[in-house]
Design an enzyme around this catalytic site. Structure first.
Site, PDB file in Angstrom:
ATOM      1  N   HIS A  17      -9.522   1.230   1.742  1.00 43.14           N
ATOM      2  CA  HIS A  17      -9.090   1.782   3.177  1.00 43.14           C
ATOM      3  C   HIS A  17     -10.199   1.523   4.187  1.00 43.14           C
ATOM      4  O   HIS A  17     -11.392   1.799   3.499  1.00 43.14           O
ATOM      5  CB  HIS A  17      -8.835   3.451   3.258  1.00 43.14           C
TER       6      HIS A  17
ATOM      7  N   HIS B 293      -5.391  -1.044   6.704  1.00 39.82           N
ATOM      8  CA  HIS B 293      -5.504  -0.412   8.014  1.00 39.82           C
ATOM      9  C   HIS B 293      -6.375  -1.415   9.019  1.00 39.82           C
ATOM     10  O   HIS B 293      -5.880  -1.927   9.845  1.00 39.82           O
ATOM     11  CB  HIS B 293      -5.953   1.013   8.073  1.00 39.82           C
TER      12      HIS B 293
ATOM     13  N   HIS C 157     -11.877   3.859  -3.121  1.00 36.45           N
ATOM     14  CA  HIS C 157     -11.038   4.186  -1.980  1.00 36.45           C
ATOM     15  C   HIS C 157     -11.349   4.054  -0.436  1.00 36.45           C
ATOM     16  O   HIS C 157     -10.508   3.993   0.216  1.00 36.45           O
ATOM     17  CB  HIS C 157     -11.096   6.051  -2.114  1.00 36.45           C
TER      18      HIS C 157
ATOM     19  N   ARG D  27      -4.754  15.533   6.172  1.00 37.55           N
ATOM     20  CA  ARG D  27      -5.404  15.558   4.812  1.00 37.55           C
ATOM     21  C   ARG D  27      -5.384  17.033   3.950  1.00 37.55           C
ATOM     22  O   ARG D  27      -5.114  16.821   2.840  1.00 37.55           O
ATOM     23  CB  ARG D  27      -6.660  14.725   4.966  1.00 37.55           C
TER      24      ARG D  27
ATOM     25  N   ASP E 132       2.334   3.401   2.407  1.00 43.02           N
ATOM     26  CA  ASP E 132       1.363   4.309   2.713  1.00 43.02           C
ATOM     27  C   ASP E 132       2.025   5.782   2.089  1.00 43.02           C
ATOM     28  O   ASP E 132       2.306   6.087   1.020  1.00 43.02           O
ATOM     29  CB  ASP E 132       0.613   4.030   3.853  1.00 43.02           C
TER      30      ASP E 132
ATOM     31  N   HIS F 104       0.652   5.558  -1.564  1.00 42.76           N
ATOM     32  CA  HIS F 104       0.710   6.838  -2.438  1.00 42.76           C
ATOM     33  C   HIS F 104       1.911   7.374  -2.706  1.00 42.76           C
ATOM     34  O   HIS F 104       2.438   8.283  -1.582  1.00 42.76           O
ATOM     35  CB  HIS F 104      -0.367   7.715  -1.642  1.00 42.76           C
TER      36      HIS F 104
ATOM     37  N   HIS G 117       0.978  -1.354  -0.002  1.00 41.46           N
ATOM     38  CA  HIS G 117       0.049   0.131   0.051  1.00 41.46           C
ATOM     39  C   HIS G 117       1.030   1.320   0.195  1.00 41.46           C
ATOM     40  O   HIS G 117       1.730   1.395   0.968  1.00 41.46           O
ATOM     41  CB  HIS G 117      -0.917   0.009   1.130  1.00 41.46           C
TER      42      HIS G 117
HETATM   43  C1  NGQ Z   1      -5.081   8.657   1.001  1.00 40.06           C
HETATM   44  N1  NGQ Z   1      -4.415   8.198   3.327  1.00 40.06           N
HETATM   45  O1  NGQ Z   1      -5.971   8.393   0.480  1.00 40.06           O
HETATM   46  O2  NGQ Z   1      -4.063   9.328   0.879  1.00 40.06           O
HETATM   47  C2  NGQ Z   1      -5.467   8.511   2.651  1.00 40.06           C
HETATM   48  C3  NGQ Z   1      -6.157  10.081   3.329  1.00 40.06           C
HETATM   49  C4  NGQ Z   1      -8.463   9.744   3.005  1.00 40.06           C
HETATM   50  C5  NGQ Z   1      -4.490   7.335   4.412  1.00 40.06           C
HETATM   51  N2  NGQ Z   1      -5.884   7.183   4.720  1.00 40.06           N
HETATM   52  C6  NGQ Z   1      -7.403  10.411   2.701  1.00 40.06           C
HETATM   53  N3  NGQ Z   1      -3.602   7.114   5.074  1.00 40.06           N
HETATM   54  O3  NGQ Z   1      -8.323   8.586   3.603  1.00 40.06           O
HETATM   55  O4  NGQ Z   1      -9.512  10.232   2.928  1.00 40.06           O
HETATM   56 ZN    ZN Z   2      -3.714   4.812   1.855  1.00 41.82          ZN
END
Ligand code: NGQ
Ligand code: ZN
Length: 458
Positions: free
Chosen positions: A235, A272, A210, A85, A323, A61, A59
């Site tokens: 997620h 997670h 997502h 975020r 991540d 990004h 995982h």
């Molecule tokens: C992401 N990252 O998509 O990059 C997410 C944050 C969200 C993590 N969850 C954004 N660690 O989940 O809305």
């Molecule tokens: Zn993520």
């Protein structure tokens, strides 16, 4: 005449069946053609100390590597995952496909240098800065594929479907406009992504709703149909607010809702899955899905600690991911996974399943098997064996942490005592990409990365 080494020889190696001594490999077309244990090195063989199979990073990004360490300043109110975020959304606002390639390539170099040989990229930055699709819907996917190609890491691309800001199909916010599709547009993205991957020898295409926040139940069903046998990542249950919002919307907790409303099986990776009740934990373990754990990011974002002991007791499968890429280090992910468990349970050797088991060995083997499953590496094709990709990590057996160690004690030394400094070489499809802990393209990739950030952060 220059003679090409005919074989690779290791004094010790971790094979699917256990540790072996005096391993000799020959390679063909990136794969292990022959494998002999108890062998004698031949003249021309390249010799090394200890071989491990490379780890999957299930995982990531990758673009977030560019903002590593930039969200560690205290803000006006209480800082949280949600304030982080907002900073992340600002960081991606102007990023071009060239920028994404430059940052992803840097992340891939760092992944390879710490022993990750396959990247699972959970890819949701699809559109131009104004939110309009590029002429080629897979323009950004192509930038990620190009970064994988230039650095040599194996790629499992997980194009992300994103349509809503929260549970109940609420409209997306301005910061999310580069992520969005409807189902038809997403199906076109998948087709175009398959084309973008066609030049990569062992790429895998999956897909990813997502989160339960970003998709409706109808969209989730459509995506599951589109997936067929491909990997499906999502997620889930990372933050308590997400659990509370899910309860308010559906009366069920996120993992509970997903297991009741989607055919969760071996294709799935629940990223997670931090906040679960005992019965959710058991049910997830029994589903055959992989829990995608990202200990460094989960610590950085203040997520919480995964209930590993009951999950493993019930036969649950896990893998690790980098991540947010705030720090890229495979052995440190494993270390923090175990240390998080020790800190909350005030115990030692929590992940190891029984007397006489090594923690490092349990963590490494677990993350190898679970990561391969989650990234769609054909069942049984992970690990060093004939017919498998020659994706190999060698340890620096002269590192002080390795002194007088053998077998699983080497994995404990790697995870707990030596860390990434104990990594020597990394091969992908038999090509040596990393020597003495450095990727062969590090200098050029790093120069481009620095220029890119100087512009993006100006
Ligand atoms: C992401 N990252 O998509 O990059 C997410 C944050 C969200 C993590 N969850 C954004 N660690 O989940 O809305
Ligand atoms: Zn993520």
């Amino acid at each position: 005449m220059h003679t090409v080494p005919t074989g690779l020889f290791f004094d010790e190696a971790l094979l699917p069946g256990g540790w072996a001594r005096n391993l000799r490999l020959t390679l063909h077309d990136g794969r292990i053609a022959t494998l002999e244990t108890g062998a004698t090195p031949l003249p021309g063989d390249e010799r090394h100390g200890c071989a491990l199979p490379g780890l999957p990073n299930l995982h990531s990004h990758a673009f977030q590597r560019g903002m590593a360490g930039l969200a560690e300043w205290r803000g006006d109110g209480a800082d949280s995952f949600w304030t982080w975020r907002e900073i992340m959304y600002r960081f991606v606002r102007a990023m071009t496909p060239h920028d994404v390639q430059a940052i992803t390539a840097m992340a891939c170099v760092e992944m390879l240098e710490t022993g990750f040989t396959r990247l699972g990229e959970f890819h949701y930055l699809h559109h131009a800065p104004d939110g309009q699709p590029y002429a080629d819907p897979a323009e950004m996917a192509g930038a990620i594929a190009a970064a994988a190609q230039e650095t040599g890491i194996a790629l499992t691309l997980l194009p992300v479907f994103y349509a809503h800001a929260g549970f109940g199909g609420t409209p997306p916010g301005d910061g999310q406009k580069r992520f969005l599709h409807d189902i038809d547009g997403f199906a076109r993205l998948l087709d175009a992504s398959a084309r973008a991957l066609s030049a990569l020898p062992d790429a895998v295409l999956g897909l990813a709703p997502h989160s339960l926040r970003a998709v409706t139940p109808e969209e989730l069903r459509a995506l599951e149909q589109l997936a067929g046998n491909r990997p499906i990542h999502i997620h889930i249950a990372e933050q308590m607010r997400e659990v509370e919002d899910c309860l308010a919307w559906s009366g069920a907790r996120p993992v509970e809702w997903l297991l009741a409303n989607a055919p969760v099986d071996e294709r799935w990776c629940l990223v997670h899955a931090t906040h679960m009740t005992g019965s959710e934990t058991l049910a997830l373990a029994r589903s055959g899905a992989v829990a995608g754990l990202c200990p460094i990011t989960e610590a950085n974002l203040g997520d919480g600690v995964f209930p590993a002991a009951p999950f493993l007791d019930a036969g649950g499968r896990f893998g690790i991911g980098s991540d947010s890429n705030v720090l890229i280090d495979a052995s440190e992910e494993l270390r923090l996974l175990e240390y998080g468990q020790r800190l909350v349970s005030r115990a030692r050797n929590v992940m190891a399943r029984g007397a006489g088991q090594s923690s490092g060995g349990t963590l490494y083997r677990g993350a190898l098997a679970g990561g391969a499953q989650a990234l769609g590496v054909q069942a049984g094709l992970a690990g060093l064996a004939v017919g498998h990709g020659a994706d190999i990590v060698s340890l620096d057996t002269a590192h002080p942490a390795m002194a007088a160690r053998a077998g699983d004690a080497r994995l404990d030394a790697l995870v707990f005592a030596g860390g990434r400094d104990a990594i020597d070489c990394v091969w992908r499809r038999g090509e040596k990409l990393v020597t003495s802990g450095r990727h062969r393209h590090r200098r050029a990739v790093q120069e481009r990365f620095v220029k890119t950030l100087e512009r993006l952060l100006a």
